[in-house]
Design an enzyme around this catalytic site. Structure first.
Site, PDB file in Angstrom:
ATOM      1  N   GLN A 252       0.824  -1.200   0.000  1.00  0.00           N
ATOM      2  CA  GLN A 252       0.000   0.000   0.000  1.00  0.00           C
ATOM      3  C   GLN A 252       0.865   1.261   0.000  1.00  0.00           C
ATOM      4  O   GLN A 252       2.078   1.198   0.193  1.00  0.00           O
ATOM      5  CB  GLN A 252      -0.917  -0.002   1.227  1.00  0.00           C
ATOM      6  N   HIS A 282     -11.130   4.101  18.292  1.00  0.00           N
ATOM      7  CA  HIS A 282     -10.374   3.018  18.914  1.00  0.00           C
ATOM      8  C   HIS A 282     -10.947   2.621  20.267  1.00  0.00           C
ATOM      9  O   HIS A 282     -10.867   1.440  20.646  1.00  0.00           O
ATOM     10  CB  HIS A 282      -8.897   3.408  19.036  1.00  0.00           C
ATOM     11  N   ASP A 306      -0.484   0.744  13.537  1.00  0.00           N
ATOM     12  CA  ASP A 306      -0.158   2.074  14.065  1.00  0.00           C
ATOM     13  C   ASP A 306      -0.068   2.102  15.582  1.00  0.00           C
ATOM     14  O   ASP A 306       0.383   3.089  16.171  1.00  0.00           O
ATOM     15  CB  ASP A 306      -1.177   3.111  13.580  1.00  0.00           C
ATOM     16  N   ASP A 397       0.313 -12.097   6.444  1.00  0.00           N
ATOM     17  CA  ASP A 397      -1.105 -11.991   6.151  1.00  0.00           C
ATOM     18  C   ASP A 397      -1.899 -12.628   7.289  1.00  0.00           C
ATOM     19  O   ASP A 397      -1.560 -13.714   7.776  1.00  0.00           O
ATOM     20  CB  ASP A 397      -1.393 -12.704   4.830  1.00  0.00           C
ATOM     21  N   ALA A 398      -2.976 -11.948   7.708  1.00  0.00           N
ATOM     22  CA  ALA A 398      -3.737 -12.411   8.867  1.00  0.00           C
ATOM     23  C   ALA A 398      -4.303 -13.808   8.652  1.00  0.00           C
ATOM     24  O   ALA A 398      -4.339 -14.632   9.582  1.00  0.00           O
ATOM     25  CB  ALA A 398      -4.863 -11.422   9.181  1.00  0.00           C
ATOM     26  N   ASP A 418      -8.916  -4.928  13.056  1.00  0.00           N
ATOM     27  CA  ASP A 418      -8.825  -3.511  12.697  1.00  0.00           C
ATOM     28  C   ASP A 418      -8.299  -3.382  11.268  1.00  0.00           C
ATOM     29  O   ASP A 418      -7.250  -2.789  11.025  1.00  0.00           O
ATOM     30  CB  ASP A 418      -7.903  -2.794  13.691  1.00  0.00           C
TER      31      ASP A 418
END
Length: 562
Positions: A252, A282, A306, A397-398, A418
């Site tokens: 990205q 959040h 983040d 990757d999840a 998230d």
């Protein structure tokens, strides 16, 4: 009589040499053509933010234009070699400058997609000329075309594979997209220069073509030199606040802007958070599940590199271990190293041991509870020693993480999803029945899941789809929502592995928030589970999302376009 064999041998050597030159040219052109396609596709994704559409559409347009070029090229009349060299020069200039052209259109035009697609068509047309023209030129050197045609075509296919591998595994992660195109453009011009040198004696106007090669190389070299400053200036035009960080990873394009104390993060052009109201998002993402569980010790965060969701998780004293899974190391580095983000996430990525595991394998790693002095700003932390939870950051990757997680590593009390909105095939699978089923299997018997679920107002079909998908995976899901000024009305789902329903009534006895928060109150928490009458009228036809049938992509596209 003695001169005849020598003459024949000389002809054979010239033929063999010319054949190698043509085959080598075809190999390089195959590499260049594939990289042009992928670079424009990736650029379209980064600018427009819809990878599955842009990659498919741009490659489809270029393939179509290549077919048109192949059909039109018989109209090209001799001298074929001269015209082939001019096509290579033109392709090098247009293809090389394509990234800068599209990026400039993005900064100065409302309909920059038209420029993107037009450039793709022109490059495809020029690429479509190459193979047929080389075959026609080859006829001048091959006594039997069959003996050489297969070699030329095979070089094109081999070059295409080489270009795909080179782009995916080398260029994309190391070179900005605009400069990738410029580098390939220089290669195309170099092919023209090499062909001119080799065939100098039979080119009709070699000196004129030499001037064209020199001018093209000069333009591309100058563009390479100024590309970084130019793209930075153009991109700044598209953002309200000054850009303080911009970078593109394999996955990205990220931009961080800052004006005074207002910080915003954008991924592929879409706002991810604003420092003015990220706490609303959040706190609603994390605390309902954490409070409903009541004593979560092991927490899994999927996405959230983040560190802002992690900040909220670590406020709960029961937490002993957090595993954070984010596919992009660029984002976790940003959360751990950028001063403004460190201030915002309260050092959640620093004030715990962070072991980075790569996609090569998923291993438990050493589990400790570190104790050390704070390395963060004095304005909000002291120098006292204190214990912090064990945090492991996994860059994978999840879905791969869930599939590869050993049974001994399962049993998470709370999982936080998230992820960005499902605007691409890669993201859509993270909102699928199969993914949620795997997620359910790594939870403890009373485990809970909290899922970012986009806007229940602007994207009601997507919101309902996520809820239905969770239920299809065997999780008892309840929706809730809150207004986040930067996004408008926003929503989440909380889902239980044991079938119990979490609702506003779950928090009926809560009089004060047991953790330090800046927005959430018990009343707001209870009210978040209330939706007005008729909110989801017409959503009965919405289907659950699966990897084999990613209906959520269509729901997302239709919702936001409306």
């Amino acid at each position: 009589m003695g001169s005849t064999p020598n003459s024949g041998e000389g002809h054979t050597r010239r033929y063999a040499s010319a054949r190698l030159v043509l085959a080598g040219s075809m190999l390089v052109m195959g590499v260049a053509g594939m990289i042009y396609e992928y670079a424009l596709s990736a650029l379209g994704n980064n600018l427009i933010g819809s990878s599955h559409e842009q990659i498919f559409v741009i490659i489809g347009l270029m393939m179509f234009a290549m077919g048109v070029g192949a059909a039109v090229q018989p109209r090209i009349r001799p001298p074929l070699l001269d015209k082939f060299l001019w096509i290579e020069i033109l392709l090098g200039v247009i293809g090389g400058l394509s990234g800068l052209i599209v990026y400039t259109a993005y900064g100065y035009m409302a309909s920059y997609e038209v420029v993107l697609y037009a450039v793709a068509l022109v490059i495809g047309l020029l690429v479509g000329f190459e193979v047929p023209l080389l075959i026609r030129i080859n006829e001048s050197y091959a006594g039997e075309l069959r003996s050489n045609l297969g070699q030329i075509l095979s070089m094109d296919y081999i070059g295409s594979l080489g270009g795909a591998l080179l782009f995916a595994y080398v260029l994309l992660s190391r070179v900005p997209l605009a400069q990738i195109s410029l580098a390939v453009g220089l290669v195309s011009v170099a092919v023209a220069g090499a062909g001119l040198w080799y065939f100098w004696s039979i080119v009709r106007r070699p000196r004129l073509i030499l001037v064209g090669v020199a001018c093209a190389a000069g333009v591309l070299a100058a563009a390479w030199w100024y590309a970084g400053a130019w793209t930075a200036a153009v991109e700044q035009r598209t953002y309200e606040d000054p850009i303080v960080f911009r970078d593109t990873s394999v996955y990205q394009h990220a931009v961080l802007t800052e004006r005074g104390d207002h910080t915003r993060l954008y991924i592929n052009g879409h706002l991810q958070f604003s420092s003015r109201d990220e706490a609303i998002y959040h706190e609603l993402l994390v605390h309902p599940a954490m409070l409903a569980h009541g004593g979560a010790e092991r927490v899994l965060i999927l996405g959230g590199g983040d560190g802002l969701a992690l900040r909220e998780v670590l406020k709960h004293g029961s937490v002993r271990e957090v595993v954070l899974v984010d596919i992009d190391p660029m984002i976790t580095r940003l959360g751990a190293e950028h001063p403004r983000l460190i201030e915002m996430n309260r050092g959640s990525m620093l004030d715990a041991r962070v072991s980075v595991l790569t996609a090569a394998g998923i291993t438990p790693g050493e589990s400790i509870t570190p104790e050390r002095p704070s390395t963060l700003r004095q304005s909000f932390l002291s120098e006292d020693r204190y214990a912090v939870a064990d945090v492991r950051a996994v860059h994978v990757d999840a879905e791969v993480f869930l599939r590869g997680l050993p049974s001994g590593e399962r049993g998470f009390d709370v999982a936080i999803c998230d992820f960005p909105d499902p605007r691409s095939v890669g993201l859509a699978k993270l909102y699928s029945v199969g993914f949620y089923t795997r997620l359910r299997d790594v939870l403890s018997p009373d485990g809970l899941v909290a899922v970012q679920s986009t806007s229940p107002y602007h994207a009601a079909e997507v919101f309902v789809c996520i809820g239905k998908t969770l239920r299809e995976a065997g999780l008892a899901a309840t929706p809730y929502r809150q207004n986040v000024p930067s996004f408008g009305e926003w929503g989440w789902h909380i889902a239980a592995a044991d079938g119990r329903r979490v609702s506003g009534a779950t928090f009926r006895g809560l009089e004060t928030m047991p953790v330090a928060v800046s927005y959430l109150t018990p009343g707001v928490l209870r009210g978040a589970f209330e939706f007005g009458r008729g909110w989801f009228d017409g959503a009965g036809s919405v289907r659950a999302n699966t990897q084999m049938r990613p209906v959520i992509l269509d729901y997302d596209r239709r919702s936001w376009r409306r």
